[in-house]
Enzyme design. Structure first.
Site, PDB file in Angstrom:
ATOM      1  N   SER A 329       0.630  -1.499  -0.218  1.00 37.61           N
ATOM      2  CA  SER A 329      -0.097   0.430   0.047  1.00 37.61           C
ATOM      3  C   SER A 329       0.773   1.536   0.324  1.00 37.61           C
ATOM      4  O   SER A 329       0.248   2.330  -0.367  1.00 37.61           O
ATOM      5  CB  SER A 329      -0.582   0.409   1.338  1.00 37.61           C
ATOM      6  OG  SER A 329      -1.727  -1.112   1.171  1.00 37.61           O
ATOM      7  N   ASP A 622      -6.521  -8.102   4.663  1.00 40.73           N
ATOM      8  CA  ASP A 622      -5.499  -9.135   3.991  1.00 40.73           C
ATOM      9  C   ASP A 622      -4.913 -10.263   3.906  1.00 40.73           C
ATOM     10  O   ASP A 622      -4.743 -11.461   3.713  1.00 40.73           O
ATOM     11  CB  ASP A 622      -4.482  -8.496   3.063  1.00 40.73           C
ATOM     12  CG  ASP A 622      -5.527  -6.659   2.266  1.00 40.73           C
ATOM     13  OD1 ASP A 622      -6.383  -7.273   1.348  1.00 40.73           O
ATOM     14  OD2 ASP A 622      -4.340  -5.612   1.908  1.00 40.73           O
ATOM     15  N   ARG A 699      -2.662 -13.714  -2.266  1.00 43.41           N
ATOM     16  CA  ARG A 699      -2.694 -14.824  -0.493  1.00 43.41           C
ATOM     17  C   ARG A 699      -2.640 -15.774  -0.365  1.00 43.41           C
ATOM     18  O   ARG A 699      -2.868 -16.447   0.556  1.00 43.41           O
ATOM     19  CB  ARG A 699      -3.602 -13.921  -0.115  1.00 43.41           C
ATOM     20  CG  ARG A 699      -2.551 -11.853  -0.332  1.00 43.41           C
ATOM     21  CD  ARG A 699      -3.457 -11.484   1.183  1.00 43.41           C
ATOM     22  NE  ARG A 699      -3.058  -9.878   0.320  1.00 43.41           N
ATOM     23  CZ  ARG A 699      -1.904  -9.164   0.682  1.00 43.41           C
ATOM     24  NH1 ARG A 699      -0.608 -10.780   0.635  1.00 43.41           N
ATOM     25  NH2 ARG A 699      -1.437  -7.859  -0.143  1.00 43.41           N
TER      26      ARG A 699
HETATM   27  C1  S3P Z   1      -6.328  -1.112   0.025  1.00 42.48           C
HETATM   28  C2  S3P Z   1      -6.881  -1.369   0.786  1.00 42.48           C
HETATM   29  C3  S3P Z   1      -7.686  -2.943   1.268  1.00 42.48           C
HETATM   30  C4  S3P Z   1      -7.104  -4.178   0.714  1.00 42.48           C
HETATM   31  C5  S3P Z   1      -5.798  -3.990  -0.208  1.00 42.48           C
HETATM   32  C6  S3P Z   1      -4.724  -3.210  -0.420  1.00 42.48           C
HETATM   33  C7  S3P Z   1      -4.876  -0.487  -0.172  1.00 42.48           C
HETATM   34  O1  S3P Z   1      -8.917  -3.454  -0.024  1.00 42.48           O
HETATM   35  O2  S3P Z   1      -7.093  -4.768   0.563  1.00 42.48           O
HETATM   36  O3  S3P Z   1      -4.421  -5.344  -0.993  1.00 42.48           O
HETATM   37  O4  S3P Z   1      -3.615  -0.028  -0.307  1.00 42.48           O
HETATM   38  O5  S3P Z   1      -5.834   0.824  -0.265  1.00 42.48           O
HETATM   39  P1  S3P Z   1     -10.070  -2.045   0.461  1.00 42.48           P
HETATM   40  O6  S3P Z   1      -9.901  -0.818   0.170  1.00 42.48           O
HETATM   41  O7  S3P Z   1     -10.704  -2.426  -0.969  1.00 42.48           O
HETATM   42  O8  S3P Z   1     -10.102  -3.065   1.330  1.00 42.48           O
END
Ligand code: S3P
Length: 747
Positions: A329, A622, A699
């Site tokens: 992220s 996740d 994953r």
């Molecule tokens: C993420 C937010 C999450 C996560 C994804 C990365 C991000 O998704 O599942 O792997 O970097 O903002 P959601 O915000 O749709 O839950």
């Protein structure tokens, strides 16, 4: 012989050089034709062709060779085609199918039309992309086309039977046959083959005719040798090709000339930025193409279905100290904000996984000069909030939902149109969650049915601020809207139903952009700028989670994961595992670049089943695939509720994990918004071995790799290639700490 290839009576090959000879020899050896007849003007070649078993018989006279032919393959030099076709048109060829091997197709088709008038139904133009430095019938090789591309360019009038017949013959030789339009073939070949040859011949000649050439060549090293290797090709053949494919070559040459002029101007003006932009883009493009080219050469296209299988073997415990790759992220956001900032941003610890690289490439495509990544170091030459340029084509984001959703917010506010596309998994994921609120802000966005990608985002819209309450806990939606808010009139506020990762808010502030956070609300206003900064990306807690669970369930484990991000919006996995009885301690806690970081020390523990508190779900969103594995190894029942979001991740993670666990004999039941898992507890295998599917979801593949520690027999996990999207060296680190999982080697 390939199954399904139709037998023919008589094949006639006109021109027994390397290509014609190899085709004849291959078909003769395949047994597909009752008789293979050669035609060559050179009696010596004719005689050798029979002696070498290339053909059954050989004629110097075209007319007598073609009597009773079913298929006639024209393998003469391209400028000889016109004369040959005119001669053929004067013969009675019955229903014979005519095909050719010319490197340019437009001129051959024109010559055929001129010679045969209206009837084009029996003509199948073709071009095998194969060859070697050798030439002549002596070099004929029945294997020459194996795993090489052969492009057929059927015309609207070509009969399907004739096409199928020629297609079948090439496939029988092991070729990878593709069909393409004539014009497209000539454009593609002009760019990828003819232009490079022209440049190589031209450069060597230009240097060689200088008076000081001897002096120059004394210093010519690898670069000169590599660039000019193809200037050693057959001059007559290449002279033919340029005359034959004149129009397409001129078009591609003119485009290249203007790019070359731009490079000249940049050198003249001392414009290092332009040069760096061209060179960094070229370097990645070259690496990308090399992979494609390597696959073509080494992967058996016929037998490969691209399934990467991991084989996890039972037993073992985890020990040592490791560092997992950078946070996904934060890596995405570092590229986005670094690109939009004024000045040069240095990033360290960048995740070199495919998802984050997709974001990086997207910004390169929009004109941002980005150096690296080189061992996690990236240098971004920011262009400011108004400096992005229209990309040359659709932006491909692979498997990465984060890239697409966050980019949508940025692109909705640009002056140019963009199209965002992705792989099969991303193409199924819901985008209306971002498209709808963006539309409320004034964005113009089209999607495919049910809000799926591709997303077409129209530029030139004036966005207005929005006060939006998110219907689901999603950092991606929140981030998308806050990013769009950087350009929207007035204030943009998001209110989230539960806390989600706040990396966007933190990093915006790190770049000097004011963000107002008040409980569940976050607001930005336009009118400020981002100032370049230095970013240290901590290790990804989501990647660490696989090792936290692995070390917890494998008896005797004692492992330390160094430098992991422990942002409180991400640590749900630690909280859940601790509630299950895990032994995890946080050591050496510190703050790095606005994000909290620690070393995580984990030892094996007796896990027990729990009801997972719903408030922790978004904070561990996740990590559930591997938490389900922990639950299968824990004593008693684990219940997850309120996690319907898992159904719209890279796969439907509830269903896919339930299917896999059940296939391994674990007692579990998927529910609409979660799962119920009955674990067996300590000291016994938690599941059997068997076959499970990764469903292209990184994953899932990694979770089942961890599961193998507590299986009674090996687990084969199909479809694991996407592990590279978030965790490039997963198998390497597994081997280092003692998890027995590896790529299955095809026997
Ligand atoms: C993420 C937010 C999450 C996560 C994804 C990365 C991000 O998704 O599942 O792997 O970097 O903002 P959601 O915000 O749709 O839950």
């Amino acid at each position: 012989m390939q199954p399904g290839a139709a037998r023919i009576g008589r094949l006639v090959v006109v021109g027994l050089g390397l290509i014609g000879g190899s085709f004849a020899k291959g078909i003769k050896q395949s047994g597909l034709a009752d008789e293979v007849v050669g035609v060559d003007l050179d009696p010596r070649s004719c005689q050798r062709a029979v002696e070498l078993g290339v053909v059954d018989r050989c004629e110097v006279d075209l007319a007598s060779a073609c009597v009773g032919a079913d298929v006639i393959q024209l393998a003469v030099p391209i400028l000889g085609m016109e004369k040959l076709l005119a001669a053929l048109a004067r013969l009675d060829l019955g229903q014979a199918v005519i095909t050719d091997v010319g490197s340019a197709k437009g001129n051959v088709v024109r010559a055929y039309r001129d010679a045969f008038g209206g009837d084009l139904s029996r003509f199948v133009p073709g071009h095998p992309i194969a060859g070697s430095e050798q030439s002549g019938v002596e070099a004929a090789n029945a294997e020459l086309f194996k795993r090489h591309k052969v492009i057929l360019t059927p015309l609207a009038e070509t009969s399907p039977q004739a096409l199928a017949q020629v297609d079948g013959l090439w496939r029988a030789l092991g070729a990878d046959v593709e069909h393409m339009q004539v014009e497209r073939h000539d454009e593609v070949l002009a760019a990828t083959s003819h232009l490079p040859h022209l440049l190589a011949f031209g450069l060597v000649d230009s240097l060689a005719k200088r008076s000081e050439n001897l002096e120059i060549f004394r210093y010519a090293a690898g670069g000169f040798r590599d660039f000019t290797r193809i200037a050693g090709s057959d001059p007559v053949m290449w002279h033919d090709i340029f005359l034959a494919n004149r129009e397409a070559v001129l078009r591609t040459l003119d485009i290249f000339r203007s790019d070359l002029d731009a490079l000249r101007d940049a050198v003249d003006a001392g414009d290092g930025h332009h040069l760096l932009g061209v060179f960094t883009r070229a370097k990645v493009a070259r690496e990308h193409f090399s992979k494609i080219l390597a696959r073509r050469a080494y992967v058996d296209a016929m037998n490969s279905n691209d399934d990467l299988i991991f084989l996890g073997k039972p037993g073992g415990s985890l020990t040592g100290r490791i560092r997992v790759p950078g946070d996904k992220s934060i890596s995405h956001r570092s590229i986005m904000l670094g690109s939009l900032a004024e000045g040069t941003t240095e990033v360290e610890g960048f995740l070199e996984g495919e998802d984050a690289l997709a974001t990086l490439q997207a910004f390169r495509d929009m004109g941002v000069v980005i150096e690296g990544p080189n061992q996690g170091r990236v240098t971004i030459h920011g262009v400011g909030l108004h400096g992005l340029q229209a990309p040359p084509g659709p932006i491909y984001l692979g498997n990465s939902g984060t890239s697409m959703r966050l980019l949508a917010g940025i692109l909705a506010a640009q002056s140019f149109d963009t199209t965002l596309t992705g792989d099969a998994s991303l193409s199924k994921r819901p985008m209306n969650r971002v498209a709808n609120p963006l539309r409320e802000m004034g964005a113009v966005i089209e999607t495919a049915a049910e809000g799926r990608p591709p997303m077409v985002i129209r530029g030139g819209q004036r966005l207005k601020g929005l006060n939006y309450t998110l219907p689901m806990a999603s950092a991606q939606v929140k981030s998308c809207l806050l990013l769009a808010g950087l350009w929207a009139d007035g204030k943009t506020t998001t209110t989230e139903p539960a806390p989600t990762r706040d990396h966007t808010e933190r990093m915006l502030r790190g770049f000097g952009y004011p963000v107002d956070v008040n409980g569940p609300r976050a607001s930005v206003e336009s009118g400020h700028t981002l100032k370049a900064t230095h970013i240290e990306v901590p290790g990804d807690i989501s990647s660490s989670a696989f090792f936290l669970v692995a070390a917890s369930i494998a008896e005797g484990s004692d492992l330390t994961l160094e430098h992991v991000g422990i942002n409180p919006t991400r640590t749900g996995v630690i909280d859940i595992l601790r509630l299950m009885g895990a032994d995890i301690t946080l050591e050496n806690q510190r703050e790095v670049g606005g994000e909290p970081v620690a070393d995580l020390h984990v030892r094996a523990a007796r896990l027990k089943g729990i009801e997972i508190p719903e408030a922790l779900v978004p904070l561990a969103i996740d990590e559930f695939p591997v938490l389900f594995v922990a639950a299968a190894c824990a004593e008693g029942r684990t219940v997850l509720r309120g996690a319907e979001e898992l159904r719209v991740k890279e796969s439907d993670r509830i269903q896919v994990m339930a299917d896999g666990l059940q296939a391994l004999g674990v007692k579990c039941e998927p529910t609409a918004d979660g799962i119920i898992i009955d674990g067996v507890g300590h000291g016994v295998p938690a599941m059997g071995g068997g076959e499970v599917h990764g469903h292209g979801d990184h994953r899932i593949a990694m979770a089942f790799s961890v599961a193998s520690l507590r299986a009674s027999a090996p687990i084969r996990i199909h479809d694991c290639a996407n592990v590279a999207t978030s965790f490039p060296n997963f198998l390497g680190l597994c081997a280092q700490v003692g998890i027995n999982v590896a790529e299955e080697v095809a026997s």
